[in-house]
Design an enzyme around this catalytic site. Structure first.
Site, mmCIF file in Angstrom:
data_model
loop_
_atom_site.group_PDB
_atom_site.id
_atom_site.type_symbol
_atom_site.label_atom_id
_atom_site.label_comp_id
_atom_site.label_asym_id
_atom_site.label_seq_id
_atom_site.Cartn_x
_atom_site.Cartn_y
_atom_site.Cartn_z
ATOM 1 N N ASP A 43 0.870 -1.213 0.084
ATOM 2 C CA ASP A 43 0.042 -0.028 -0.167
ATOM 3 C C ASP A 43 0.922 1.334 -0.114
ATOM 4 O OD1 ASP A 43 -2.190 -1.691 -0.029
ATOM 5 O OD2 ASP A 43 -2.723 -0.904 1.968
ATOM 6 N N GLU A 45 3.779 1.696 -1.202
ATOM 7 C CA GLU A 45 4.591 1.987 -2.688
ATOM 8 C C GLU A 45 3.422 2.532 -3.392
ATOM 9 O OE1 GLU A 45 7.939 -1.499 -2.726
ATOM 10 O OE2 GLU A 45 5.694 -2.128 -2.719
ATOM 11 N N ASP A 47 0.936 4.169 -2.529
ATOM 12 C CA ASP A 47 0.492 5.680 -2.293
ATOM 13 C C ASP A 47 1.798 6.574 -2.531
ATOM 14 O OD1 ASP A 47 -1.373 5.101 -0.785
ATOM 15 O OD2 ASP A 47 -0.810 4.813 1.390
ATOM 16 N N SER A 92 -35.652 -7.709 -7.955
ATOM 17 C CA SER A 92 -35.115 -8.296 -6.872
ATOM 18 C C SER A 92 -35.164 -9.585 -6.687
ATOM 19 C CB SER A 92 -36.125 -7.686 -5.611
ATOM 20 O OG SER A 92 -37.444 -8.007 -5.768
ATOM 21 N N LEU A 93 -34.754 -10.178 -5.648
ATOM 22 C CA LEU A 93 -34.864 -11.590 -5.777
ATOM 23 C C LEU A 93 -35.719 -12.248 -4.554
ATOM 24 C CD1 LEU A 93 -30.816 -12.083 -5.564
ATOM 25 C CD2 LEU A 93 -32.305 -12.641 -7.308
ATOM 26 N N GLU A 124 -22.753 -16.661 -5.218
ATOM 27 C CA GLU A 124 -22.196 -15.664 -4.760
ATOM 28 C C GLU A 124 -22.440 -15.130 -3.702
ATOM 29 O OE1 GLU A 124 -23.649 -13.011 -8.113
ATOM 30 O OE2 GLU A 124 -23.368 -14.647 -9.925
ATOM 31 N N LYS A 126 -24.138 -12.542 -1.191
ATOM 32 C CA LYS A 126 -25.092 -11.491 -1.249
ATOM 33 C C LYS A 126 -24.708 -10.318 -0.416
ATOM 34 C CE LYS A 126 -29.782 -10.646 -0.975
ATOM 35 N NZ LYS A 126 -29.800 -9.190 -0.740
ATOM 36 N N ASP A 128 -24.115 -6.731 1.366
ATOM 37 C CA ASP A 128 -25.119 -5.899 1.878
ATOM 38 C C ASP A 128 -24.690 -4.523 1.698
ATOM 39 O OD1 ASP A 128 -27.033 -5.335 3.405
ATOM 40 O OD2 ASP A 128 -26.057 -5.810 5.440
ATOM 41 N N ARG A 147 -30.556 1.879 -7.990
ATOM 42 C CA ARG A 147 -31.598 1.162 -8.442
ATOM 43 C C ARG A 147 -33.055 1.673 -8.362
ATOM 44 N NH1 ARG A 147 -35.023 -2.394 -5.550
ATOM 45 N NH2 ARG A 147 -35.288 -4.606 -6.663
ATOM 46 N N GLU A 187 -22.820 -3.845 -6.751
ATOM 47 C CA GLU A 187 -23.206 -3.446 -5.234
ATOM 48 C C GLU A 187 -22.130 -2.543 -4.877
ATOM 49 O OE1 GLU A 187 -25.958 -4.806 -4.554
ATOM 50 O OE2 GLU A 187 -26.270 -4.665 -2.245
ATOM 51 N N TYR A 237 -18.733 -3.953 -6.539
ATOM 52 C CA TYR A 237 -18.454 -5.584 -6.797
ATOM 53 C C TYR A 237 -19.313 -5.578 -7.895
ATOM 54 C CZ TYR A 237 -15.394 -6.585 -3.091
ATOM 55 O OH TYR A 237 -14.233 -6.578 -2.303
ATOM 56 N N LYS A 303 -27.867 -18.813 -8.371
ATOM 57 C CA LYS A 303 -28.411 -18.420 -9.938
ATOM 58 C C LYS A 303 -28.054 -19.614 -10.845
ATOM 59 C CE LYS A 303 -26.939 -13.490 -9.349
ATOM 60 N NZ LYS A 303 -25.658 -12.542 -9.561
ATOM 61 N N LYS A 327 -31.046 -16.110 2.643
ATOM 62 C CA LYS A 327 -30.541 -15.372 3.498
ATOM 63 C C LYS A 327 -30.060 -16.047 4.890
ATOM 64 C CE LYS A 327 -32.400 -11.355 3.530
ATOM 65 N NZ LYS A 327 -32.832 -10.356 2.722
ATOM 66 N N CYS A 421 -41.793 1.153 42.911
ATOM 67 C CA CYS A 421 -41.159 1.954 41.681
ATOM 68 C C CYS A 421 -39.654 2.236 41.828
ATOM 69 C CB CYS A 421 -42.087 2.991 41.116
ATOM 70 S SG CYS A 421 -41.417 4.017 39.904
ATOM 71 N N CYS A 424 -39.798 6.499 41.807
ATOM 72 C CA CYS A 424 -40.634 7.218 42.811
ATOM 73 C C CYS A 424 -40.854 6.560 44.041
ATOM 74 C CB CYS A 424 -41.686 7.898 42.237
ATOM 75 S SG CYS A 424 -43.204 6.720 41.860
ATOM 76 N N CYS A 439 -46.703 1.254 38.019
ATOM 77 C CA CYS A 439 -46.152 2.312 39.087
ATOM 78 C C CYS A 439 -47.727 2.720 39.128
ATOM 79 C CB CYS A 439 -45.203 3.207 38.993
ATOM 80 S SG CYS A 439 -45.174 4.630 39.615
ATOM 81 N N CYS A 444 -45.685 10.249 39.013
ATOM 82 C CA CYS A 444 -44.028 9.504 38.939
ATOM 83 C C CYS A 444 -43.426 10.408 37.914
ATOM 84 C CB CYS A 444 -44.319 7.939 38.697
ATOM 85 S SG CYS A 444 -42.476 7.166 38.283
HETATM 86 S S1 IVH Z 1 -28.498 -10.430 -8.811
HETATM 87 C C1 IVH Z 1 -32.411 -10.539 -11.013
HETATM 88 N N1 IVH Z 1 -26.360 -11.027 -7.144
HETATM 89 O O1 IVH Z 1 -29.746 -8.229 -3.800
HETATM 90 C C2 IVH Z 1 -31.090 -10.647 -10.044
HETATM 91 N N2 IVH Z 1 -27.909 -9.170 -6.530
HETATM 92 O O2 IVH Z 1 -33.170 -8.846 -3.963
HETATM 93 C C3 IVH Z 1 -30.572 -9.167 -9.662
HETATM 94 N N3 IVH Z 1 -27.454 -8.400 -4.320
HETATM 95 O O3 IVH Z 1 -31.182 -5.631 -5.445
HETATM 96 C C4 IVH Z 1 -29.859 -9.301 -8.537
HETATM 97 N N4 IVH Z 1 -25.677 -9.511 -4.085
HETATM 98 O O4 IVH Z 1 -29.013 -5.418 -4.634
HETATM 99 C C5 IVH Z 1 -27.559 -10.095 -7.330
HETATM 100 N N5 IVH Z 1 -24.340 -11.305 -5.905
HETATM 101 C C6 IVH Z 1 -25.650 -10.753 -5.936
HETATM 102 C C7 IVH Z 1 -26.163 -9.965 -5.170
HETATM 103 C C8 IVH Z 1 -27.315 -9.102 -5.227
HETATM 104 C C9 IVH Z 1 -26.485 -8.507 -3.657
HETATM 105 C C10 IVH Z 1 -28.708 -7.402 -3.784
HETATM 106 C C11 IVH Z 1 -29.001 -6.685 -5.114
HETATM 107 C C12 IVH Z 1 -30.511 -6.874 -5.334
HETATM 108 C C13 IVH Z 1 -30.924 -7.928 -4.263
HETATM 109 C C14 IVH Z 1 -31.838 -8.611 -4.506
#
Ligand code: IVH
Length: 685
Positions: A43, A45, A47, A92-93, A124, A126, A128, A147, A187, A237, A303, A327, A421, A424, A439, A444
């Site tokens: 790091d 080097e 910098d 969304s998933l 993969e 997920k 946050d 998004r 993300e 990412y 996936k 999850k 209490c 009081c 109480c 009080c």
């Molecule tokens: S794929 C249709 N891959 O999770 C698939 N989503 O509820 C679209 N997320 O809004 C998303 N890691 O923000 C995908 N490796 C990953 C993810 C990812 C986090 C989030 C993403 C999305 C939410 C899905």
């Protein structure tokens, strides 16, 4: 400094050459570090190279190239975020909450595909953080957007340009041609170590700390001033795409490789597996890995690898059938119960609270956990000195999940509710048929403190600066015996309080004055009538339009209103029947507190496009809290409800909208973005 020495005597031509070299080197090392996860230098080097580049650019400003790595400092602030509409929505998933549900997912895939053969999946992390989309035209980053509700997001291009591993220009590591158009999705996160360093720095400068890396990342990206984003350490990412021209890809595995080849950071924890058994193994691996990963994850994403199969599986509602978010259970930690104390609430209810040895649970230091009530405490058999499992799920108050009874050594002490209490000293009773201990002293100080804090809270009179420490002093010194007294406290009295500087006394007086103008619904909340929260208060304000009219309402009349049942109706009439409450109301009136709804609050301003409309909110809004948005809509005469039906006029959809969004689409209800909603609010201003 060596950097300066090496660059000091350069001719212009030498400087030009050195600049090019430095940029090439820095870009090479960026790629090694962020994309290939294989740094070649330290790091320090790195910098040094960066500093040399910056110094040289300062000395020869005209030689500085627009795409220089030092450019990631952010453009000038803007007034607002522009809206970005998409043709390929960010979906969304669906969730799987445990291993059984992961197996269900695999079973469904087999049914839908009509095959017994094991399916290949990409697993993969997920992440946050918050998802964004980066659009590149002919290899140049032209747009970055959040998004939003999936179809409409916000333009955060200057902010995203400051993220250190977001390429401004693509180049293929294999020298192949660039797509004319590609939307790269992924993300934005803050790495754990960056988050810790940022919070440490904020602590030193006295700035408020971020609760967790996700909040820090979100708060940093959505800044109107990109220079602020530039100072925050964010990481991107990549994991999927929107539109893509010129390139044919066959699978998620190929896609991830392709993204890596273009210069994006792709997690090295993505794995190709076959069959449900291996998916479960990976889920367990991620669970174990969680603590050691450089970024926070809240699960694993699975996936179907083949795009051909993905196409056959298609989508349901707003989620693909070919993917699922597995999850993790809420994070739990073991800690010790140092003590059990009793809190006294606004209505005199005594709540047992566990005082814990501080422990970090999912990014928040937990020191206390509610034990809810004595029945709960007995059911879990929590004793002082016990080792307990605590958890935090989402934003909820931390709670004790269970006691590790096997770790007891006999020194633990059983807790009993005190007979008097703790604040009081009055007698404590447990009314027939109730779980709660109360109480018995109506004056009080603890109850009074809570009453005042409620009165001053954001949903109520929103008196800024009136926090627990100050309220405790006001009550203790006898300056305030009822909320109305707040408006009669003299400035000199305030200035005499501990830790109350001149300035803060002035501020408080101003805040108190400002609070007199709060809309009727907030004043109703402030009264603290049992069961009357923000939503009921809005209904009452819209209907009665003044405290006077409300105070004359009968139980039958009240029950005719939406959402008001016999219990609430009785609480309201009882409140207004009590002489001490009548006195308080008169004093509030005398102080100049608003007691009626203004024209616009009652929807009389027919000019508003929201007047008379039924509106439902879903998803999280960026500009307002949910409550603010509801209040603003109600103030324009809209009727705010919680469920979507054919009678709903508008659904306002924020980020990650829920099932209400789908229902609205199905019923053909008009869906508004947050921006459109705001425009409607302003339409009649
Ligand atoms: S794929 C249709 N891959 O999770 C698939 N989503 O509820 C679209 N997320 O809004 C998303 N890691 O923000 C995908 N490796 C990953 C993810 C990812 C986090 C989030 C993403 C999305 C939410 C899905």
């Amino acid at each position: 400094m060596t950097d300066n020495n090496t660059t000091k005597n350069l001719t212009r031509e030498q400087a030009r050459r050195r600049l090019r070299e430095l940029i090439q080197q820095i870009e090479f090392h960026n790629r090694q570090y962020y994309v290939l996860d294989d740094p070649q230098i330290t790091d320090a080097e790195y910098d040094a190279l960066f500093r040399e580049l910056r110094d040289l650019e300062t000395r020869f400003p005209d030689l500085k190239s627009p795409g220089s790595p030092t450019e990631r400092v952010g453009a000038p602030p803007r007034e607002d975020f522009a809206k970005v509409e998409r043709t390929v929505g960010m979906l969304s998933l669906a969730n799987a909450m445990n291993e059984g549900e992961i197996l269900d997912f695999d079973r469904r895939i087999h049914e839908l595909l009509g095959t017994d053969r094991p399916v290949q999946y990409m697993v993969e992390p997920k992440f946050d953080g918050l998802s964004i989309e980066l659009t590149y035209e002919n290899g140049n980053l032209v747009l970055a957007s959040t998004r939003g509700n999936g179809w409409v997001g916000e333009d955060v291009t200057p902010n995203a340009m400051t993220i250190r591993n977001v390429p401004h220009r693509l180049s293929r590591i294999d020298g192949g041609p660039l797509p004319a158009l590609i939307d790269v999705r992924g993300e934005v996160v803050m790495l754990k170590r960056d988050f810790i360093a940022l919070n440490q720095a904020r602590e030193r400068t006295g700035e408020p700390l971020f609760a967790n890396p996700r909040n820090a990342a979100a708060g940093s990206l959505r800044q109107l001033d990109p220079a602020v984003t530039a100072r925050r350490p964010l990481t991107f990412y990549a994991y999927t795409i929107g539109r893509l021209e010129d390139v044919e890809l066959e699978s998620q595995q190929e896609l991830l490789e392709f993204l890596r080849g273009l210069g994006f950071t792709v997690s090295t924890e993505c794995r190709l597996v076959e069959g449900a058994g291996q998916v479960i193994d990976e889920y367990r691996r991620f669970l174990n890995l969680r603590e050691d990963l450089p970024f926070e994850i809240d699960g694993m994403v699975v996936k179907v690898n083949s795009f051909a199969l993905q196409r056959r599986l298609g989508f349901v509602a707003r989620s693909p059938r070919w993917a699922v978010a597995c999850k993790f259970p809420p994070e739990q930690k073991v800690t010790k119960v140092r003590d059990i104390i009793v809190g006294v609430g606004r209505t005199g209810v005594l709540t047992p609270v566990a005082v814990l040895e501080p422990v970090d649970v999912a990014g928040v230091v937990v020191k206390r956990a509610t034990l809810h009530n004595m029945d709960e405490l007995r059911r879990k058999d929590v004793r002082i000195g016990d080792q307990v499992v605590v958890q935090r799920a989402g934003d909820v108050i931390p709670e004790v999940v269970r006691v590790l009874t096997e770790r007891r050594d006999g020194s633990e002490q059983v807790f009993n509710m005190p007979e008097t209490c703790p604040v009081c000293g009055a007698r404590v009773v447990r009314p027939e048929g109730e779980v709660a201990y109360r109480c018995t002293n109506v004056s009080c100080p603890a109850q009074l403190r809570e009453t005042i804090l409620h009165f001053a809270s954001r949903e109520a009179m929103d008196i800024e600066g009136l926090g627990p420490a100050l309220v405790a002093q006001l009550v203790e010194k006898g300056l305030v015996k009822s909320p109305a007294d707040l408006y009669f406290v003299k400035r000199e009295d305030l200035a005499g309080l501990e830790r109350m500087a001149e300035k803060s006394a002035d501020n408080l007086v101003n805040a108190l004055n400002a609070s007199k103008k709060r809309p009727l619904n907030q004043v109703i909340v402030a009264l603290g009538i049992p069961f009357v929260g923000t939503s009921t208060a809005r209904t009452l304000a819209n209907h009665y339009r003044s405290i006077d009219a409300l105070s004359r309402a009968t139980e039958e009349e009240l029950q005719d209103l939406e959402d008001i049942g016999p219990k609430v109706a009785q609480a309201i009439t009882t409140f207004f029947a009590q002489p001490e409450n009548r006195v308080m109301l008169e004093r509030l009136r005398a102080a100049g507190v608003n007691m009626s709804a203004s024209e616009s609050e009652t929807g009389a301003s027919a000019a508003s496009p929201l007047a008379g409309k039924t509106v439902v909110f879903t998803g999280s809004l960026q500009r307002f809290t949910r409550k603010q948005a509801q209040d603003l809509a109600a103030a324009k005469g809209a009727k705010v409800t919680s469920s979507v039906s054919s009678r709903t006029d508008f659904v306002v959809a924020g980020e990650n909208p829920g099932s209400k969004y789908d229902k609205a689409r199905k019923l053909g209800v008009t869906i508004l973005t947050e921006q459109e909603f705001q425009a409607m609010l302003e339409a009649s201003d």
